[in-house]
Scaffold this motif. Sequence first.
Motif, PDB file in Angstrom:
ATOM      1  N   VAL A  39      -2.780  -1.298  -9.768  1.00  0.00           N
ATOM      2  CA  VAL A  39      -3.998  -1.560 -10.536  1.00  0.00           C
ATOM      3  C   VAL A  39      -3.978  -2.953 -11.172  1.00  0.00           C
ATOM      4  CG1 VAL A  39      -5.222  -0.934 -12.657  1.00  0.00           C
ATOM      5  CG2 VAL A  39      -4.672   0.822 -10.979  1.00  0.00           C
ATOM      6  N   ASP A  40      -2.854  -3.326 -11.772  1.00  0.00           N
ATOM      7  CA  ASP A  40      -2.768  -4.629 -12.446  1.00  0.00           C
ATOM      8  C   ASP A  40      -2.909  -5.782 -11.443  1.00  0.00           C
ATOM      9  OD1 ASP A  40      -2.446  -3.364 -14.844  1.00  0.00           O
ATOM     10  OD2 ASP A  40      -0.266  -3.581 -14.914  1.00  0.00           O
ATOM     11  N   PHE A  41      -2.310  -5.613 -10.277  1.00  0.00           N
ATOM     12  CA  PHE A  41      -2.420  -6.654  -9.246  1.00  0.00           C
ATOM     13  C   PHE A  41      -3.874  -6.860  -8.856  1.00  0.00           C
ATOM     14  CE2 PHE A  41      -2.997  -7.560  -4.712  1.00  0.00           C
ATOM     15  CZ  PHE A  41      -2.409  -8.817  -4.628  1.00  0.00           C
ATOM     16  N   TYR A  42      -4.575  -5.767  -8.571  1.00  0.00           N
ATOM     17  CA  TYR A  42      -5.967  -5.895  -8.142  1.00  0.00           C
ATOM     18  C   TYR A  42      -6.862  -6.378  -9.279  1.00  0.00           C
ATOM     19  CZ  TYR A  42      -5.100  -4.016  -3.518  1.00  0.00           C
ATOM     20  OH  TYR A  42      -4.654  -3.863  -2.237  1.00  0.00           O
TER      21      TYR A  42
ATOM     22  N   PRO B 101      12.372 -13.731  -0.232  1.00  0.00           N
ATOM     23  CA  PRO B 101      13.610 -13.203   0.371  1.00  0.00           C
ATOM     24  C   PRO B 101      13.473 -11.772   0.886  1.00  0.00           C
ATOM     25  CG  PRO B 101      14.102 -14.350  -1.680  1.00  0.00           C
ATOM     26  CD  PRO B 101      12.609 -14.238  -1.597  1.00  0.00           C
ATOM     27  N   PHE B 102      12.800 -10.919   0.125  1.00  0.00           N
ATOM     28  CA  PHE B 102      12.669  -9.532   0.569  1.00  0.00           C
ATOM     29  C   PHE B 102      11.830  -9.453   1.842  1.00  0.00           C
ATOM     30  CE2 PHE B 102      10.193  -5.587   0.706  1.00  0.00           C
ATOM     31  CZ  PHE B 102      11.218  -4.654   0.774  1.00  0.00           C
ATOM     32  N   ILE B 103      10.679 -10.131   1.850  1.00  0.00           N
ATOM     33  CA  ILE B 103       9.822 -10.106   3.034  1.00  0.00           C
ATOM     34  C   ILE B 103      10.515 -10.757   4.217  1.00  0.00           C
ATOM     35  CG2 ILE B 103       7.619 -10.858   3.989  1.00  0.00           C
ATOM     36  CD1 ILE B 103       7.398  -8.610   1.931  1.00  0.00           C
ATOM     37  N   ALA B 104      11.277 -11.809   3.963  1.00  0.00           N
ATOM     38  CA  ALA B 104      12.024 -12.457   5.044  1.00  0.00           C
ATOM     39  C   ALA B 104      12.993 -11.466   5.682  1.00  0.00           C
ATOM     40  CB  ALA B 104      12.779 -13.666   4.499  1.00  0.00           C
ATOM     41  N   ARG B 105      13.619 -10.632   4.855  1.00  0.00           N
ATOM     42  CA  ARG B 105      14.552  -9.617   5.370  1.00  0.00           C
ATOM     43  C   ARG B 105      13.796  -8.552   6.162  1.00  0.00           C
ATOM     44  NH1 ARG B 105      18.952  -7.846   7.795  1.00  0.00           N
ATOM     45  NH2 ARG B 105      19.826  -5.940   6.902  1.00  0.00           N
TER      46      ARG B 105
ATOM     47  N   GLU C 187       7.525   0.176  -1.266  1.00  0.00           N
ATOM     48  CA  GLU C 187       8.172   0.597  -2.513  1.00  0.00           C
ATOM     49  C   GLU C 187       8.759  -0.563  -3.320  1.00  0.00           C
ATOM     50  OE1 GLU C 187       7.680   3.440  -3.478  1.00  0.00           O
ATOM     51  OE2 GLU C 187       7.789   4.919  -1.871  1.00  0.00           O
ATOM     52  N   ALA C 188       9.026  -1.680  -2.687  1.00  0.00           N
ATOM     53  CA  ALA C 188       9.827  -2.739  -3.318  1.00  0.00           C
ATOM     54  C   ALA C 188       9.249  -3.227  -4.643  1.00  0.00           C
ATOM     55  CB  ALA C 188      10.000  -3.910  -2.351  1.00  0.00           C
TER      56      ALA C 188
ATOM     57  N   VAL D 233       2.090 -10.964  -0.598  1.00  0.00           N
ATOM     58  CA  VAL D 233       3.504 -11.191  -0.274  1.00  0.00           C
ATOM     59  C   VAL D 233       4.327 -11.425  -1.529  1.00  0.00           C
ATOM     60  CG1 VAL D 233       5.125 -12.757   0.860  1.00  0.00           C
ATOM     61  CG2 VAL D 233       3.009 -12.077   2.032  1.00  0.00           C
ATOM     62  N   THR D 234       3.893 -12.339  -2.372  1.00  0.00           N
ATOM     63  CA  THR D 234       4.720 -12.758  -3.508  1.00  0.00           C
ATOM     64  C   THR D 234       4.712 -11.764  -4.661  1.00  0.00           C
ATOM     65  OG1 THR D 234       2.869 -14.051  -4.400  1.00  0.00           O
ATOM     66  CG2 THR D 234       4.433 -15.200  -2.963  1.00  0.00           C
ATOM     67  N   GLU D 235       3.597 -11.049  -4.842  1.00  0.00           N
ATOM     68  CA  GLU D 235       3.499 -10.144  -5.992  1.00  0.00           C
ATOM     69  C   GLU D 235       3.689  -8.676  -5.622  1.00  0.00           C
ATOM     70  OE1 GLU D 235       0.153 -10.986  -8.593  1.00  0.00           O
ATOM     71  OE2 GLU D 235       0.048 -13.044  -7.791  1.00  0.00           O
ATOM     72  N   MET D 236       3.136  -8.251  -4.506  1.00  0.00           N
ATOM     73  CA  MET D 236       3.288  -6.850  -4.110  1.00  0.00           C
ATOM     74  C   MET D 236       4.469  -6.638  -3.172  1.00  0.00           C
ATOM     75  SD  MET D 236      -0.224  -4.758  -3.941  1.00  0.00           S
ATOM     76  CE  MET D 236      -0.943  -5.422  -2.457  1.00  0.00           C
ATOM     77  N   LYS D 237       5.062  -7.740  -2.680  1.00  0.00           N
ATOM     78  CA  LYS D 237       6.212  -7.667  -1.780  1.00  0.00           C
ATOM     79  C   LYS D 237       5.890  -6.858  -0.526  1.00  0.00           C
ATOM     80  CE  LYS D 237       8.434  -9.963  -4.861  1.00  0.00           C
ATOM     81  NZ  LYS D 237       8.573 -11.410  -4.699  1.00  0.00           N
ATOM     82  N   MET D 238       4.721  -7.124   0.048  1.00  0.00           N
ATOM     83  CA  MET D 238       4.313  -6.472   1.286  1.00  0.00           C
ATOM     84  C   MET D 238       4.023  -7.519   2.348  1.00  0.00           C
ATOM     85  SD  MET D 238       1.821  -3.339   0.166  1.00  0.00           S
ATOM     86  CE  MET D 238       2.266  -2.183  -1.130  1.00  0.00           C
ATOM     87  N   VAL D 239       4.100  -7.102   3.598  1.00  0.00           N
ATOM     88  CA  VAL D 239       3.802  -7.997   4.719  1.00  0.00           C
ATOM     89  C   VAL D 239       2.299  -8.007   4.935  1.00  0.00           C
ATOM     90  CG1 VAL D 239       4.154  -8.459   7.163  1.00  0.00           C
ATOM     91  CG2 VAL D 239       6.028  -7.535   5.795  1.00  0.00           C
TER      92      VAL D 239
END
Length: 425
Positions: A48-51, A359-363, A275-276, A341-347
């Motif tokens: 919710v906060d992201f959106y 780093p997480f998305i790169a992995r 989940e990240a 990508v940077t805030e929700m850590k999703m592709v």
Amino acid sequence: MKRNVVILLLIALVASASVFAAGTAEQSTAAQKEKTVLEFWTWRPEDVDFYAKQIAKFEMENPDIKVVQTAYKNTEYNTILAASLSGGSGPDVFQGRAYGGLATFADSGFLEPLEQWMPELKNYSPTALLGATSPTDGKIYGSPAVSQTVFMYYNIDVYKKLGLSIPKTWNELIANFEAVSKAGYLALGNGAKDGWTLETMLGGMGPGFYGSTDFYNAVVAGTKNFQDPAFIKMIEKMKSLTKYMPNMYMGIGYDDMRSNFINEVSPHLIAGSYEAAYFRTQNPNLNFGIFAVPGEKATDPAYVSVYADMNFAMNANSKNKDAAVKFLKFLSTKEFGKAVVTEMKMVTSVPGVDASADPFIARVLELQKNATPYLFLVGFRYNQPTGSSLWQAAAQGVMAGTLTPAEAAKQIQDGIASYYKPFQK
């Protein structure tokens, strides 16, 4: 005389001020009335906060539009959305499912085809568009948002403390489970109360045993079926994991699973890439990593299941389509994709966004080198009973001990064969 003049002047000033104030109020009210209000629904209360932050940016660029966000629990979302849309109302723009979930709504006439409104959709990858396209008429009904990947999360600090390394074989994974159990941890945080989480478990640990993409292509073509020995063996492997799951695992639901990992009760959880960000929000000190569950041999590729998870869709009955398209286009910009990508850590599915800087998305992208379709979601969610519903019920039966793996496989096969022509040959 002078006093009377002063009083008259004051009265005039007050009257003028009242008229001006009334005029200003009327203008303000008119401005409010001129704003187009868009209803935007999501199935992720945790975002919710992201959106809200993204909506604020959109409203700054489009002061004539106000977006009202409503978030429902993911397990209740489809029912609420379907009821609302079938009643002729519902949100203007909303998070829509992919594949069969999208097709069901599109075939019911609830979704607006988007190519005429958004020609930029042609720039999206064919894989992303597959999840946004109805197989019935071939039209695109969603702007692809994100893809998800299923794998094993692990606690890096626990691994360092116990001298463990990322396993390269199934036996090494089991050895890690044994080691963390002896150290007083719950080896695997997953439960079986919610059937859909067992589909996640299938996506995270199953492909290396049932045959990954080769098997997927074969069952879609009908040259193999779900009673294949490799698929039954995979179910047996999944059942064997109950030894390392929580006591009373049949009563462990989704929120309990996440809590087990977030609170470092368990150093392992099979889950999705979605989940990240939630993990980091709930426990900023949680030091976690990810790996693909390995197969029997170190030379076997370690697979991860990948799927298009979400599309942004438009209500076919929206009375604010021009404004809705503006919002959809905003949700399809590179700037929004980068924030995903940077805030929700999703592709993100948005073309041209460099996701490798995180780093997480790169992995995640590294693990996707051995990607395979998320079996039932991608291939068998277009008719009833869906492959997903059949798997979830059968898997719960196996985990509870009321079905054998072979019986579960037959139950799935018979259910899909009731309508799937390649299985009826």
